[in-house]
Write a protein that holds these residues in place. Structure first.
Motif, PDB file in Angstrom:
ATOM      1  N   THR A  94       0.816  -1.202   0.000  1.00 20.12           N
ATOM      2  CA  THR A  94       0.000   0.000   0.000  1.00 20.12           C
ATOM      3  C   THR A  94       0.845   1.245   0.000  1.00 20.12           C
ATOM      4  OG1 THR A  94      -0.118  -0.016   2.398  1.00 20.12           O
ATOM      5  CG2 THR A  94      -1.876  -1.148   1.220  1.00 20.12           C
ATOM      6  N   ALA A  95       0.206   2.346  -0.313  1.00 23.18           N
ATOM      7  CA  ALA A  95       0.894   3.637  -0.260  1.00 23.18           C
ATOM      8  C   ALA A  95       1.122   4.019   1.187  1.00 23.18           C
ATOM      9  CB  ALA A  95       0.043   4.702  -0.941  1.00 23.18           C
ATOM     10  N   ALA A 152       1.104   6.749   4.000  1.00 27.43           N
ATOM     11  CA  ALA A 152       0.278   7.936   4.163  1.00 27.43           C
ATOM     12  C   ALA A 152       0.790   8.783   5.317  1.00 27.43           C
ATOM     13  CB  ALA A 152      -1.186   7.545   4.426  1.00 27.43           C
ATOM     14  N   THR A 187      -4.955   5.003   1.146  1.00 32.84           N
ATOM     15  CA  THR A 187      -4.071   4.093   0.433  1.00 32.84           C
ATOM     16  C   THR A 187      -4.722   3.674  -0.875  1.00 32.84           C
ATOM     17  OG1 THR A 187      -4.923   2.069   1.447  1.00 32.84           O
ATOM     18  CG2 THR A 187      -3.121   3.192   2.591  1.00 32.84           C
ATOM     19  N   VAL A 194      -4.158  10.452  -3.531  1.00 30.50           N
ATOM     20  CA  VAL A 194      -3.464   9.198  -3.290  1.00 30.50           C
ATOM     21  C   VAL A 194      -3.259   8.498  -4.632  1.00 30.50           C
ATOM     22  CG1 VAL A 194      -5.520   7.744  -2.963  1.00 30.50           C
ATOM     23  CG2 VAL A 194      -3.386   7.183  -1.756  1.00 30.50           C
ATOM     24  N   LYS A 244       1.449   3.091  -4.644  1.00 27.47           N
ATOM     25  CA  LYS A 244       2.881   3.281  -4.417  1.00 27.47           C
ATOM     26  C   LYS A 244       3.692   2.541  -5.481  1.00 27.47           C
ATOM     27  CE  LYS A 244       4.858   5.123  -1.884  1.00 27.47           C
ATOM     28  NZ  LYS A 244       5.584   6.421  -2.049  1.00 27.47           N
TER      29      LYS A 244
END
Length: 337
Positions: free
Chosen positions: A26-27, A29, A41, A115, A118
């Protein structure tokens, strides 16, 4: 990674196997409970859909999600892909070779939380990701879609080449040695993208051993990390990359080496340090790349301490001025919304 074992003037090949990053990461944050939307995310699934999640603040009953092929903050700059969502949404039907950015807009607001995934899908290319979203100095975070990192681009498939084009990059900074670039071929970048050769690992970069460097442990890659710091012929390449990133007409920028883990990893450490990203986040990003270990990063940090006393002193030795730091932070950082 090409060996930088230049203490005896010899460049040998140290091949570190690089595999694609698995989906589902996930991204990162930069959370703040005061924001209407926090902890956002985005993850791209293997079927091309996107799984978005976020934490709505108290009083935020639902949100709308907008998407675009460039970073956006205003709802009207994207297309509506989900509405009345309460903390999660699945987005389907987006063009598969495009890079997508999302804005999660609470209630009737016009501005939302940005967002993106990633990990960056470049078919055939390993260790590709966007440095956006990381928390940085003064409560700011790195803008999405401004700086990308990856392994070599030459294995990109036809789809991968279309995905590279979809990033919209202006500069392609290449840390491969001259021999690597000659053997592997030119980067498959779109017309109009500037290829910037910044070779790290050429034979002419050899120097005598640094007496402050500890004896070899027998791990060639670990030795190379120390050489990235101690060899005076290695460093201007990373500074040059910083200046490209700081220059607006040259962004977005993608930089890479062969494996996208060691030389590219150290470049990323340098950039994130300049931007004021916390050390734990820097380490997380470094370890996302295949073929990396914490011991490699620790060896480089140790050599920085031996040669310069501190990381700020090392950055100064590279040529990073207060002015360049301000320029990079102004260009790459934004306030979470």
């Amino acid at each position: 990674m090409v060996s930088l074992s230049l203490r005896r003037g010899v460049v040998a090949a140290a091949i570190a196997t690089t595999t694609a990053l698995a989906g589902g990461t996930t991204a990162f944050a930069c959370d703040s409970p005061a924001r209407p939307i926090a902890g956002a995310t985005a993850v791209r699934a293997t079927d091309g859909s996107y799984q978005l999640s976020w934490v709505p603040a108290n009083g935020v009953r639902s949100a709308s999600v907008y998407a675009a092929t460039h970073p956006i903050e205003r709802a009207q700059d994207g297309k509506l892909v989900a509405k009345d969502a309460t903390g999660a949404a699945t987005v389907t039907g987006l063009a598969p070779t495009s890079r997508w950015y999302f804005t999660i807009v609470p209630g009737p607001a016009k501005l939302g939380e940005e967002v993106a995934a990633k990990l960056v899908d470049l078919e055939g290319v390993n260790n590709a990701r966007d440095l956006g979203g990381y928390p940085a100095a003064n409560g700011l975070r790195i803008r999405w879609g401004t700086v990308f990192r990856s392994a070599r681009l030459t294995p990109a498939t036809t789809t991968g080449r279309a995905e590279i084009a979809g990033l919209g990059i202006k500069d392609d900074v290449d840390f491969r040695s001259t021999a690597e670039a000659t053997s592997e071929g030119a980067d498959p970048i779109p017309a109009g993208v500037t290829h910037v050769a910044e070779p790290v690992g050429d034979p002419g970069q050899a120097v005598p051993p640094d007496p402050k460097t500890p004896p070899s442990t027998g791990d060639l890659i670990m030795d190379n990390y120390r050489l990235l710091v101690s060899n005076p012929n290695l460093g201007h390449q990373f500074f040059d990359a910083l200046t490209h990133i700081a220059d607006a007409p040259q962004r977005p920028v993608l930089y890479h080496c062969t494996g996208g883990n060691h030389r590219t990893g150290w470049m990323t450490v340098i950039l994130l340090k300049v931007l004021g990203v916390p050390d734990d986040v820097i380490r997380q990003d470094y370890l996302l790349s295949s073929g990396t270990t914490g011991a490699y990063l620790d060896a480089a940090y140790d050599q920085v301490g031996l040669d310069y006393g501190s990381f700020p002193n090392y950055l100064t030795a590279l040529g990073v001025t207060d002015q360049l730091t301000r320029q990079l932070r102004h260009a790459l950082l934004e306030a979470p919304r």
